[in-house]
Motif scaffolding. Structure first.
Motif, PDB file in Angstrom:
ATOM      1  N   VAL A   2       0.771  -1.045  -0.078  1.00 40.80           N
ATOM      2  CA  VAL A   2      -0.113  -0.099  -0.116  1.00 40.80           C
ATOM      3  C   VAL A   2       1.068   1.247   0.044  1.00 40.80           C
ATOM      4  N   GLN A   3       0.492   2.162  -0.686  1.00 43.03           N
ATOM      5  CA  GLN A   3       1.062   3.694  -0.851  1.00 43.03           C
ATOM      6  C   GLN A   3       0.613   4.623   0.347  1.00 43.03           C
ATOM      7  N   LEU A   4       1.698   5.168   1.259  1.00 46.80           N
ATOM      8  CA  LEU A   4       1.182   5.905   2.128  1.00 46.80           C
ATOM      9  C   LEU A   4       1.928   7.381   2.261  1.00 46.80           C
ATOM     10  N   VAL A   5       0.931   8.273   2.626  1.00 45.65           N
ATOM     11  CA  VAL A   5       1.670   9.582   2.461  1.00 45.65           C
ATOM     12  C   VAL A   5       1.224  10.318   3.777  1.00 45.65           C
ATOM     13  N   GLU A   6       1.874  10.813   4.778  1.00 47.99           N
ATOM     14  CA  GLU A   6       1.893  11.644   5.926  1.00 47.99           C
ATOM     15  C   GLU A   6       1.722  12.864   5.656  1.00 47.99           C
ATOM     16  N   VAL A  12       6.017  23.263  17.086  1.00 54.86           N
ATOM     17  CA  VAL A  12       4.988  23.465  18.100  1.00 54.86           C
ATOM     18  C   VAL A  12       5.580  23.434  19.441  1.00 54.86           C
ATOM     19  N   GLN A  13       5.268  24.369  20.135  1.00 52.75           N
ATOM     20  CA  GLN A  13       5.797  24.694  21.626  1.00 52.75           C
ATOM     21  C   GLN A  13       5.566  23.415  22.461  1.00 52.75           C
ATOM     22  N   ALA A  14       6.451  23.148  23.352  1.00 57.96           N
ATOM     23  CA  ALA A  14       6.219  22.162  24.778  1.00 57.96           C
ATOM     24  C   ALA A  14       5.022  22.349  25.136  1.00 57.96           C
ATOM     25  N   GLY A  15       4.207  21.187  25.414  1.00 53.66           N
ATOM     26  CA  GLY A  15       2.835  21.270  26.016  1.00 53.66           C
ATOM     27  C   GLY A  15       1.907  21.400  24.760  1.00 53.66           C
ATOM     28  N   GLY A  16       2.330  21.712  23.776  1.00 55.41           N
ATOM     29  CA  GLY A  16       1.187  21.978  22.601  1.00 55.41           C
ATOM     30  C   GLY A  16       0.784  20.480  22.128  1.00 55.41           C
ATOM     31  N   SER A  17      -0.289  20.418  21.039  1.00 56.70           N
ATOM     32  CA  SER A  17      -0.694  19.487  20.096  1.00 56.70           C
ATOM     33  C   SER A  17      -0.469  19.416  18.634  1.00 56.70           C
ATOM     34  N   LEU A  18      -0.348  18.418  18.012  1.00 60.93           N
ATOM     35  CA  LEU A  18      -0.357  18.377  16.738  1.00 60.93           C
ATOM     36  C   LEU A  18      -1.259  16.816  16.335  1.00 60.93           C
ATOM     37  N   ARG A  19      -1.557  16.913  15.294  1.00 61.72           N
ATOM     38  CA  ARG A  19      -2.426  15.799  14.683  1.00 61.72           C
ATOM     39  C   ARG A  19      -1.833  15.313  13.287  1.00 61.72           C
ATOM     40  N   LEU A  20      -1.202  14.146  13.448  1.00 61.98           N
ATOM     41  CA  LEU A  20      -0.815  13.620  12.062  1.00 61.98           C
ATOM     42  C   LEU A  20      -1.777  12.848  11.515  1.00 61.98           C
ATOM     43  N   SER A  21      -1.627  12.747   9.910  1.00 62.57           N
ATOM     44  CA  SER A  21      -2.687  11.966   9.374  1.00 62.57           C
ATOM     45  C   SER A  21      -1.856  11.079   8.209  1.00 62.57           C
ATOM     46  N   CYS A  22      -2.289   9.910   7.723  1.00 58.83           N
ATOM     47  CA  CYS A  22      -1.557   9.217   6.913  1.00 58.83           C
ATOM     48  C   CYS A  22      -2.645   8.584   5.803  1.00 58.83           C
ATOM     49  N   ALA A  23      -2.474   9.096   4.782  1.00 59.63           N
ATOM     50  CA  ALA A  23      -3.514   8.479   3.532  1.00 59.63           C
ATOM     51  C   ALA A  23      -3.036   7.291   2.802  1.00 59.63           C
ATOM     52  N   ALA A  24      -3.749   6.150   2.841  1.00 57.99           N
ATOM     53  CA  ALA A  24      -3.512   5.081   1.952  1.00 57.99           C
ATOM     54  C   ALA A  24      -3.910   5.040   0.752  1.00 57.99           C
ATOM     55  N   SER A  25      -3.355   4.477  -0.123  1.00 56.48           N
ATOM     56  CA  SER A  25      -3.989   4.183  -1.396  1.00 56.48           C
ATOM     57  C   SER A  25      -4.400   2.483  -1.485  1.00 56.48           C
ATOM     58  N   GLY A  26      -5.290   2.188  -2.711  1.00 56.83           N
ATOM     59  CA  GLY A  26      -5.571   0.755  -2.697  1.00 56.83           C
ATOM     60  C   GLY A  26      -6.885   0.521  -1.730  1.00 56.83           C
ATOM     61  N   ARG A  27      -7.449  -0.726  -2.250  1.00 52.54           N
ATOM     62  CA  ARG A  27      -8.681  -0.713  -1.598  1.00 52.54           C
ATOM     63  C   ARG A  27      -8.561  -2.039  -0.714  1.00 52.54           C
ATOM     64  N   THR A  69      -2.739   9.515  20.823  1.00 52.54           N
ATOM     65  CA  THR A  69      -3.971   8.318  20.434  1.00 52.54           C
ATOM     66  C   THR A  69      -3.774   8.236  19.005  1.00 52.54           C
ATOM     67  N   ILE A  70      -3.640   6.829  18.701  1.00 50.87           N
ATOM     68  CA  ILE A  70      -3.933   6.346  17.386  1.00 50.87           C
ATOM     69  C   ILE A  70      -5.334   6.179  17.028  1.00 50.87           C
ATOM     70  N   SER A  71      -5.850   6.285  15.800  1.00 52.60           N
ATOM     71  CA  SER A  71      -7.264   5.857  15.300  1.00 52.60           C
ATOM     72  C   SER A  71      -6.852   5.721  13.694  1.00 52.60           C
ATOM     73  N   ARG A  72      -8.086   5.278  13.297  1.00 58.60           N
ATOM     74  CA  ARG A  72      -8.402   4.867  11.922  1.00 58.60           C
ATOM     75  C   ARG A  72      -9.670   5.025  11.427  1.00 58.60           C
ATOM     76  N   ASP A  73      -9.825   5.343  10.219  1.00 59.16           N
ATOM     77  CA  ASP A  73     -11.008   5.333   9.386  1.00 59.16           C
ATOM     78  C   ASP A  73     -10.928   4.472   8.250  1.00 59.16           C
ATOM     79  N   ASN A  74     -11.351   3.126   8.320  1.00 60.43           N
ATOM     80  CA  ASN A  74     -11.212   2.361   7.183  1.00 60.43           C
ATOM     81  C   ASN A  74     -11.991   2.679   5.779  1.00 60.43           C
ATOM     82  N   ALA A  75     -12.921   3.564   6.217  1.00 58.48           N
ATOM     83  CA  ALA A  75     -13.717   4.200   4.990  1.00 58.48           C
ATOM     84  C   ALA A  75     -13.282   4.964   4.233  1.00 58.48           C
ATOM     85  N   LYS A  76     -12.207   5.666   4.916  1.00 58.92           N
ATOM     86  CA  LYS A  76     -11.429   6.787   4.200  1.00 58.92           C
ATOM     87  C   LYS A  76      -9.824   6.539   3.890  1.00 58.92           C
ATOM     88  N   ASN A  77      -9.803   5.506   4.289  1.00 51.34           N
ATOM     89  CA  ASN A  77      -8.377   4.694   4.071  1.00 51.34           C
ATOM     90  C   ASN A  77      -7.226   5.693   4.766  1.00 51.34           C
TER      91      ASN A  77
END
Length: 122
Positions: A2-6, A12-27, A69-77
């Motif tokens: 599968v092809q992955l793109v982050e 960000v400053q210490a104490g802050g937050s970020l949200r990383l996403s990874c989009a996958a190709s393929g069915r 926290t890790i999460s996934r959305d299989n409908a959106k890959n």
């Protein structure tokens, strides 16, 4: 494989937050366990978090428990990593990975993204 793109890295400053996403190709995204790993300058790549194929179970490295926290959305890959209470030692390139095995072992993941830089300032 599968092809992955982050996306979502940044500064960000210490104490802050970020949200990383990874989009996958393929069915066949839902047939893969997914993980996030990171590599800081001069250090080996290390496991951060993993999630099983259904999203019903997850694993975390001790140093991120209660903060990430890790999460996934299989409908959106997509798979995401919500990072809260960030520390300077979280600075690294973060990689999304896919594999047939649900594990903290980096060697079981055989598809990798290009990585996204996360920098936490003190």
């Amino acid at each position: 494989q599968v092809q992955l793109v982050e996306s979502g890295g940044g500064l960000v400053q210490a104490g802050g937050s970020l949200r990383l996403s990874c989009a996958a190709s393929g069915r066949t995204f839902s047939s893969y366990a997914m993980a996030w790993l990171r590599q800081a300058p001069g250090k080996e790549r290390e496991f951060v978090a993993a999630i099983n194929r259904s999203g019903g179970s997850s694993l975390y490295a001790d140093f991120v428990k209660g903060r990430f926290t890790i999460s996934r959305d299989n409908a959106k890959n997509t798979v995401s990593l919500q990072m809260n209470s960030l520390k300077p030692e979280d600075t690294a390139v973060y990689y999304c990975a896919a594999g047939r095995g649900y594990s903290s072992a980096a060697g079981l993941y055989d598809s990798w993204g290009q990585g996204t830089q996360v920098t936490v300032s003190s």
